[in-house]
Write an enzyme that holds these catalytic residues in place. Structure first.
Site, PDB file in Angstrom:
ATOM      1  N   HIS A  43      34.446  30.222  59.086  1.00 48.29           N
ATOM      2  CA  HIS A  43      35.769  29.676  59.408  1.00 48.29           C
ATOM      3  C   HIS A  43      35.995  28.444  58.537  1.00 48.29           C
ATOM      4  CE1 HIS A  43      32.994  27.074  61.494  1.00 48.29           C
ATOM      5  NE2 HIS A  43      33.921  26.135  61.329  1.00 48.29           N
ATOM      6  N   HIS A 125      36.558  23.433  53.577  1.00 45.87           N
ATOM      7  CA  HIS A 125      35.419  24.260  53.180  1.00 45.87           C
ATOM      8  C   HIS A 125      35.036  25.242  54.278  1.00 45.87           C
ATOM      9  CE1 HIS A 125      33.540  21.110  55.592  1.00 45.87           C
ATOM     10  NE2 HIS A 125      32.529  21.939  55.782  1.00 45.87           N
TER      11      HIS A 125
HETATM   12  P1  2AM Z   1      30.485  21.960  58.901  1.00 43.13           P
HETATM   13  O1  2AM Z   1      30.588  23.449  58.845  1.00 43.13           O
HETATM   14  O2  2AM Z   1      30.692  21.276  57.599  1.00 43.13           O
HETATM   15  O3  2AM Z   1      29.220  21.500  59.616  1.00 43.13           O
HETATM   16  C1  2AM Z   1      32.256  23.329  64.147  1.00 43.13           C
HETATM   17  O4  2AM Z   1      31.124  22.566  64.338  1.00 43.13           O
HETATM   18  C2  2AM Z   1      32.971  22.963  62.884  1.00 43.13           C
HETATM   19  O5  2AM Z   1      33.369  21.587  62.926  1.00 43.13           O
HETATM   20  C3  2AM Z   1      32.140  23.121  61.623  1.00 43.13           C
HETATM   21  O6  2AM Z   1      32.983  23.691  60.643  1.00 43.13           O
HETATM   22  C4  2AM Z   1      31.723  21.733  61.229  1.00 43.13           C
HETATM   23  O7  2AM Z   1      31.707  21.495  59.860  1.00 43.13           O
HETATM   24  C5  2AM Z   1      32.816  20.899  61.834  1.00 43.13           C
HETATM   25  N1  2AM Z   1      32.268  19.652  62.336  1.00 43.13           N
HETATM   26  C6  2AM Z   1      31.211  19.514  63.155  1.00 43.13           C
HETATM   27  N2  2AM Z   1      30.994  18.215  63.453  1.00 43.13           N
HETATM   28  C7  2AM Z   1      31.954  17.530  62.793  1.00 43.13           C
HETATM   29  C8  2AM Z   1      32.279  16.155  62.682  1.00 43.13           C
HETATM   30  N3  2AM Z   1      31.595  15.211  63.341  1.00 43.13           N
HETATM   31  N4  2AM Z   1      33.317  15.820  61.896  1.00 43.13           N
HETATM   32  C9  2AM Z   1      34.012  16.771  61.223  1.00 43.13           C
HETATM   33  N5  2AM Z   1      33.764  18.079  61.299  1.00 43.13           N
HETATM   34  C10 2AM Z   1      32.752  18.456  62.068  1.00 43.13           C
END
Ligand code: 2AM
Length: 175
Positions: A43, A125
């Site tokens: 996603h 991303h």
């Molecule tokens: P990531 O894939 O770069 O880890 C669910 O966890 C989604 O939210 C993931 O796409 C994750 O990004 C993002 N995510 C998790 N923790 C986050 C944070 N503290 N700030 C921003 N995005 C976050």
């Protein structure tokens, strides 16, 4: 204390695209490069909300429902590695204006509702590999997936039986 849920707004990818991406990933990265994210979990996050109450969820859903903007085309034609977070990702070389506008709006609504938003700029991303701490050799940029984006989704992130699952809670059309 009332229950909270870990939520985020994001974009779902079409099944066909997810399927092609995981095939390409298997051909492109060796198994030791990192832990592959499952096809159903691929996603793109627009705004991360954290663990929030039912009341805050309802308020943010109402605000999301008032967003009016047309759909856009997202082209995934870039890949990168963030060694600190151990993430290998796929993203657009040039983020479409509609994507930046939508993420901006959702992130400011979240911030105004008290959800901490990272001060770092939004970097759209799709996480492909996790725990990718070692150096990863990135493929030549000769790949691309173009997808029409016609809706955005509120996801519930749940840790169950040793893995994280993202469940759609609600969605809104872009028009
Ligand atoms: P990531 O894939 O770069 O880890 C669910 O966890 C989604 O939210 C993931 O796409 C994750 O990004 C993002 N995510 C998790 N923790 C986050 C944070 N503290 N700030 C921003 N995005 C976050």
């Amino acid at each position: 204390m009332s229950a909270t849920k870990r939520l985020f707004f994001g974009l779902e990818l079409p099944d066909q695209c997810k399927h092609e991406i995981i095939q390409w990933r298997a051909e492109t990265f060796p198994a030791e490069a990192g832990h592959p994210v499952g096809a159903d979990s691929l996603h793109l996050t627009l705004a991360f909300l954290g663990d929030i109450s039912e009341a805050k969820q309802q308020a943010l859903m109402q605000l999301a429902g008032r967003i009016q903007q047309p759909g856009f085309t997202l082209t995934l034609d870039d890949a990168g590695h963030w060694p600190r977070s151990g993430v290998v990702w796929l993203g657009p070389r040039q983020a479409p204006r509609g994507l930046l506008q939508l993420a901006d709006l959702l992130r400011s609504q979240a911030a105004r509702s008290g959800c901490f938003q990272s001060p770092l700029p939004f970097h759209p991303h799709v996480t492909l590999l996790r725990n990718a701490a070692l150096s990863v050799s990135l493929p030549p940029r000769n790949f691309h997936w173009s997808l029409p984006v016609e809706r955005f989704v509120l996801f519930h992130s749940q840790f169950e039986r040793g893995r994280t699952r993202y469940q759609e809670i609600a969605d809104w059309k872009l028009r």
